[in-house]
Design an enzyme around this catalytic site. Structure first.
Site, mmCIF file in Angstrom:
data_model
loop_
_atom_site.group_PDB
_atom_site.id
_atom_site.type_symbol
_atom_site.label_atom_id
_atom_site.label_comp_id
_atom_site.label_asym_id
_atom_site.label_seq_id
_atom_site.Cartn_x
_atom_site.Cartn_y
_atom_site.Cartn_z
ATOM 1 N N GLY A 14 32.276 38.899 45.575
ATOM 2 C CA GLY A 14 31.645 40.156 45.986
ATOM 3 C C GLY A 14 30.635 40.588 44.951
ATOM 4 N NE ARG A 75 34.869 34.851 52.158
ATOM 5 C CZ ARG A 75 35.969 34.425 51.545
ATOM 6 N NH1 ARG A 75 36.161 33.145 51.270
ATOM 7 N NH2 ARG A 75 36.912 35.285 51.219
ATOM 8 C CG ASP A 106 40.688 36.864 41.534
ATOM 9 O OD1 ASP A 106 39.692 36.859 42.281
ATOM 10 O OD2 ASP A 106 41.725 37.483 41.790
ATOM 11 C CB THR A 129 34.989 41.866 40.191
ATOM 12 O OG1 THR A 129 35.832 42.654 41.055
ATOM 13 C CG2 THR A 129 35.743 41.649 38.891
ATOM 14 C CG ASP A 131 38.244 44.947 43.175
ATOM 15 O OD1 ASP A 131 37.973 46.064 43.632
ATOM 16 O OD2 ASP A 131 38.237 43.916 43.855
ATOM 17 C CG ASP A 133 40.785 42.285 40.089
ATOM 18 O OD1 ASP A 133 39.804 41.889 39.429
ATOM 19 O OD2 ASP A 133 40.978 41.967 41.262
ATOM 20 N NE ARG A 175 40.293 42.906 49.970
ATOM 21 C CZ ARG A 175 39.564 43.251 51.040
ATOM 22 N NH1 ARG A 175 40.141 43.457 52.200
ATOM 23 N NH2 ARG A 175 38.259 43.370 50.949
#
Lengths: 324, 324, 324, 324
Positions: A14, A75, A106, A129, A131, A133, A175
């Site tokens: 993303g 992708r 990741d 990213t 996120d 994360d 998410r």
């Protein structure tokens, strides 16, 4: 070990604000160190299909302030196959590319690990990213911009909530991670924040809503999209419990990915971009460059992707204290 | 005709950025003209329930830049009944209020008309709604801010659309009116704009999407919420037609109502606020103050609410020409 | 030690975005812990003159997103005298205030130290200043917002610089500290950054300008106001050296202090606000609450104000590498 | 009259937000109408030196939201000479360019008039300047963005003014025109607005400042740069008159030219861009396309540049009423 003379950079997964700042830093740090730098378009897909272009200092001028990624991202199902990776390696060899810098999350680093394993190509990763994360860095590139976008949106919603004495349930990105929800919740004076990492205690929330009612005309509940139930269900439950409340839902959606990167994301991207090139030249590979306590640190891909839980208990406590 | 010495102001209907600037202008223009000014909280509901407070110049200091409305707004079922309006009238008499300024949209003015009819109270209206769906003014207060909020959000979505070569269907506000959609569509370089006022020609859209493909990596389709089908259905149809497109939907929702008013909305609100007070003093009533070609004009409530179609055919033509 | 039951909070020194978020956190954390909380208006001046008001949870509702400080701030010459401080102490005693939280910079903490010394009143400090020039915290409240304001302004200047092929010298805040200059310089792709902490090497700058000319149509030089020479002189020198350059100067000035706080400043202010109240209850005093590597830490006032140099050599190096 | 098959577009004079939207509209409307379109870089200077490039639909993709001008702009002393214009004409002939669209202000149109006179080349003008000082259009492209930038900056200054109980004198752009000052003054709740079109009545200002003092803790005075005295002098006079006021000055400077164009500027630019191409095809020349009361209108260059005074007396009256 072969001397590194040509490197290439790609963005994958993303998109995140600040990716352009990272690309710029990799390209210029490469040139500064006497390397030739290539840009791979559309992530690993461009690597498989040879969509690779030479980059010079000018090709990254005036992009530091732009959202998205000028190299695009996509992708790639093919890169998940051995055949795809083999093709990718051939493209690299054809152009004499000695090493890669991959910017992403990741999935990006998992792909890179596989590629190193099979074809022994030096790769350094940069965490890009929204996120936040990844282990091995306090913040990922894009996270600070994304939470500021959320805060800005919720400030607007607060205006209308306040005018109508409404309760708004706002669903934000995340998410697997409640970090965007938690920080934006504190920043917008949310009554409660629901995140995937923590079991929701509806009783406690309902009690708090009831108790704090006299102090507030508007209320905001922030829900991470990865929460078990999601914003719509949370809103329904509150409405059921307090039938006379005027409850509304807002799902912020894709606006959270775009926009001009904040200062923090630009500085972070610039530092990690330079560090990744220097790391390759120092012989590092298979690691992600991150920033921990203001210092550049390197973490093996295998550890970085482990989603070590960054939820700070102090932050959840602060939501509660300040929602009086 | 009774001399006007005390006036009151209220905001009603959906909140719109610039309502505070209008309140401020009414209060200060009232004081400037030697009147006492009251603020009615929560629209007609506050009128029915006597939630009315005195306002002075200071009470509206430093609010011109705030979104929402400091007087709050609410639905009032009671004001729709004769009994409710009678109660409202009593509250007005008790405080010696001679005239009202009501800020809102068509519902607000419909209520005001009824109230004048029954109780003969002078009322002037100010168009405060993001929808710009009133006759008698080129623009309503809040419209310019709302379209800029939409444009800002779609610019962010464009960043991510461009990075991923995606087509985004973005649903914007406008239950009965495509004006927000149309102007924001031109401003964001949208491929197509779907509005309730016009029949959708899906064939034409699909052809255009196909034809312009080579010139664009990302595409934006703007859909007004009042469109017969809505953003989700439009997205599905496009996806069916072009299975290999990466189609996404974003429904902007409530962020469109909030935020700091733009300069244009502040100036408009300031001018109409002053004009409404002066109109009352000149003996006007039952009219909405509007701005037409830069001049303040007054339109009877009955005409103002007629939703005269402001869709400019030139604008739809421009979307088509520029989406090459 | 006397049990703490009543506390008061003030803001002092130059205002900084996020001060309101800190006030809110102190008030609500106080109430959460069963304390009465007072607000002191206009800093130490209000303390001397007894301009002190009770605060409840509602009095700080909806201020987290506002720039400036609702408690206002001011210089106080009187508080610099013993007589002034004695009067301040009397006011505190009259209201039964047991402890203070002071939000500000080095001047604020110097005053607080004196006050503790003489009247033995528990005080905890919160770093609120855009300059980020305090030891004991990675960032001060307001700094992140200020650099983002600078970055936003310079992005605008870049548009016009790029259109006209101009070189802009932009002077930013930072009387004693180049931190705003350095980070905003990296973030805006500045050619060079001049800061008070480092001797300016004009030769190197001129060489770099000459060398990078072919890669860039526009150039930005950031100068901290505390730089020995200031923006105007720097611009003159460059113009002399390159007579054919179109050189312009922009002094950003006071816009750098205002505006909505960023998410980071709101979270920082919220955490330190809560921490300061908890610290008082745990018996701490004479210390500043700060955030170091994500953890709340306390530093004695005497150390905090020592302006320990936070200039990161890596950052200056990055400016050079990326200005290719 | 020769059939028009090839057109070229340039931007000239000071850059203005929305110029890119206008370029895009000219290019795409040209292609839509079957023309070849060229872009002339750096205004008339590029015309003289043959810095002319072919443009296609893709070359203007994703620029509608960018400040500045992708075609760049510059002064051209050479184009002021006959020899320069002759050279320009030769370059046009070489490429077979039949007509021009020039985007800029009065200097741009004066040059165009001369060029038409001497070489009989069809030219249509588009008003692109932040000053809104042209007759024949209600608004020029860039004006709405510039005043919103000013308003945003003054809102920030208001935060700090309010926190410190300060009076700020803010100098805004407008060498010959007070329009930016006047509208931004109304929008920011300024106490007074000083503009070149009106004699300053200092007595009245001082009286008003004194009278309104009790209602306001902060005050803003907006001064157009073209005002006889300028911000610094105005500030000094106020300080002299009210020695106990805390008076500050802020000169906004070049930030006013940059930034993303507002929705209104993008729509205006898109409409006028399309209109200018259609006008050329209809045989118009030597005219500026403008928008008057929502309709596209054409005005001969000689009239457009006459700086017809747009100062609306109502607006100055509104500043006074609302500064209570």
């Amino acid at each position: 070990m072969k001397k590194i003379e040509n490197i290439a950079v790609l963005t994958s997964g993303g998109d995140a604000p600040g990716m352009n700042a990272a690309i710029r830093a990799v390209v210029r740090a490469g040139i500064y160190n006497g390397l030739n730098v290539f840009g791979i378009r559309r992530g690993y897909d461009g690597l498989v299909h040879g969509d690779i272009i030479p980059m010079d200092a000018k090709s990254v001028a005036n992009i530091i302030q732009r959202g998205g990624t000028v190299l695009k991202t996509a992708r790639s199902d093919e890169f998940r196959t051995y055949e795809g990776r083999r093709q990718a390696f051939e493209n690299i060899q054809k152009l004499g590319i000695d090493a890669l810098v991959v910017i992403g999350g990741d999935g990006t680093f998992t792909g890179a690990s596989k590629f190193i394993e099979e074809f022994d190509i030096p790769i350094i990763g940069i965490p890009g990213t929204i996120d936040n994360d990844l282990a091995g860095t306090d913040f990922t590139i894009g996270y600070d911009t994304a939470i500021n976008t959320v805060v800005d949106a919720v400030d607007k919603i607060r205006d209308t909530a306040e005018s109508h004495d409404r309760l708004f349930v706002v669903e934000v990105m995340g998410r697997d991670s409640g970090l965007i929800a938690l920080r934006s919740g504190i920043s917008t004076g949310a009554e409660a924040v629901l995140i995937p990492e923590l079991e929701v205690d509806y009783d406690a929330i309902m009690k708090r809503l009831d108790k704090t009612r006299k102090n507030k005309s508007s209320r905001i509940i922030i829900v991470a999209e990865g929460d078990k139930e999601g914003g719509l269900v949370v809103a329904e439950k509150i409405q059921e419990n307090f039938p006379h409340y005027d409850v509304r839902v807002s799902i912020l959606g894709h606006i959270q990915r775009g926009g001009k990167p904040t200062c923090m994301d630009r500085v972070l991207a610039s530092r990690l971009g330079v560090a990744s090139v220097e790391a390759l030249l120092e012989g590092r590979r298979g690691e992600m460059a991150g920033l921990i306590c203001g210092q550049v640190q390197f973490t093996p891909f295998s550890k970085a992707i482990k989603h070590i839980d960054k939820i700070n208990e102090n932050l959840t406590r602060i939501v509660e204290i300040l929602s009086l």
